[in-house]
Design an enzyme around this catalytic site. Structure first.
Site, PDB file in Angstrom:
ATOM      1  N   TYR A  65      89.734  34.847 -72.971  1.00  0.00           N
ATOM      2  CA  TYR A  65      90.327  35.192 -74.269  1.00  0.00           C
ATOM      3  C   TYR A  65      90.737  36.669 -74.305  1.00  0.00           C
ATOM      4  CZ  TYR A  65      90.596  36.160 -79.278  1.00  0.00           C
ATOM      5  OH  TYR A  65      91.014  36.586 -80.514  1.00  0.00           O
ATOM      6  N   LYS A  90      94.537  38.263 -74.570  1.00  0.00           N
ATOM      7  CA  LYS A  90      94.932  39.155 -75.663  1.00  0.00           C
ATOM      8  C   LYS A  90      95.457  40.492 -75.132  1.00  0.00           C
ATOM      9  CE  LYS A  90      94.398  36.408 -79.099  1.00  0.00           C
ATOM     10  NZ  LYS A  90      95.489  36.058 -80.011  1.00  0.00           N
TER      11      LYS A  90
END
Ligand SMILES: NC(=O)c1ccc[n+]([C@@H]2O[C@H](COP(=O)([O-])OP(=O)(O)OC[C@H]3O[C@@H](n4cnc5c(N)ncnc54)[C@H](O)[C@@H]3O)[C@@H](O)[C@H]2O)c1
Length: 256
Positions: free
Chosen positions: A162, A166
């Site tokens: 994740y 990002k």
């Protein structure tokens, strides 16, 4: 009287992942400011419900069932916006795999989960931008707002896929801003700190959430509402000369 540069009346804004969590709040608040909103989400019923509430409150919204990883769904999402409202002024790339991901050491992340996160969080944004680009180019205007995370600047562990995705959002924002600048399309990014969205609260231990205010200059929990002003600024003409930038909205924890 409000300075008209901040006026969002009738601005057509597509928000992905707007059926729940922070995206749902983005949709409601932009509609309250007068924008016409396309509530896009992989969860059709959730998207319908959000649009219904907005319309019931006197706003203008339409729902689209839209899996951001699907090229045809993204084309459909742009079609829904054009059919309902006749133009596309802004795209908020908010959909992501986040609250459904377990927090675990990096070597325990299943390889297929790594791939799925990249697919939704990066390919999804690419396909959404591709879908709206022809119309924005035709208009010679548009604002794309991508959602990253302050964990990129903090190096927050335990969701390595994740956090990596990002970080990709920041690079994507910078490079795309240069490519579409000649069409007067702007591309910027918001990096929220850990935010108590309904989905985040449901999926996190209370002790973990209680810790999140620590280290912030403004030492209180971050709410979805704390992101709205920055989003409204980026969608509006007030930010007309700002592009390729990432604004970290986390109460002053990571000073990017
Ligand atoms: N909540 C936080 O603490 C936090 C912090 C930093 C950044 N963010 C980012 O803000 C955004 C919203 O966060 P949230 O807390 O509401 O996240 P969330 O996980 O609760 O919600 C994401 C939304 O995206 C939708 N979605 C998932 N996969 C999709 C797909 N393939 N196509 C279309 N929609 C899909 C979900 O149905 C849901 O409505 C995300 O990009 C997240 O990464 C959140």
């Amino acid at each position: 009287m409000v300075n008209s540069r901040f006026d969002l009346h009738d601005r057509v804004v597509i928000i992905t992942g707007a059926g729940a969590g922070i995206g749902k709040v983005y949709a409601a608040e932009l509609a309250r400011a007068g924008a016409r909103v396309v509530v896009a989400d992989i969860e059709q019923e959730a998207a319908n419900a959000v649009a219904e509430v907005i319309n019931g409150n006197g706003g203008k919204a339409v729902a689209a069932r839209a899996d951001v990883t699907s090229e045809s769904h993204m084309a459909h999402m742009a079609d829904v916006a054009m059919h309902a409202f006749g133009r596309i002024d802004a795209l908020v790339n908010n959909a992501a795999l986040m609250s459904t991901l377990a927090r675990r050491p990096w070597h325990e992340i299943p390889v297929d989960e790594w791939d799925r996160v990249m697919q939704v969080n990066l390919r999804g944004m690419f396909l959404a931008c591709r879908a709206v680009y022809p119309q924005m180019k035709k208009q010679q205007s548009g604002s794309i707002v991508n959602i990253s995370s302050s964990r990129v600047f903090e190096g927050t562990p335990n969701r390595l896929h994740y956090t990596t995705s990002k970080a990709g959002v920041v690079g994507f924002t910078r490079a795309l801003a240069r490519e579409v600048g000649p069409d007067s399309i702007r591309v910027n990014c918001i990096a929220p700190g850990l935010t108590l969205s309904e989905t985040q609260v449901k999926s996190s231990k209370p002790e973990y959430l209680a810790e999140t205010a620590k280290g912030r200059a403004i030492a209180r929990p971050q709410m979805p509402d704390d992101l709205i002003g920055t989003l409204m600024y980026l969608v509006s003409d007030a930010s007309v000369y700002l592009t390729g930038q990432t604004i970290n909205v986390d109460g002053g924890k990571a000073m990017h």
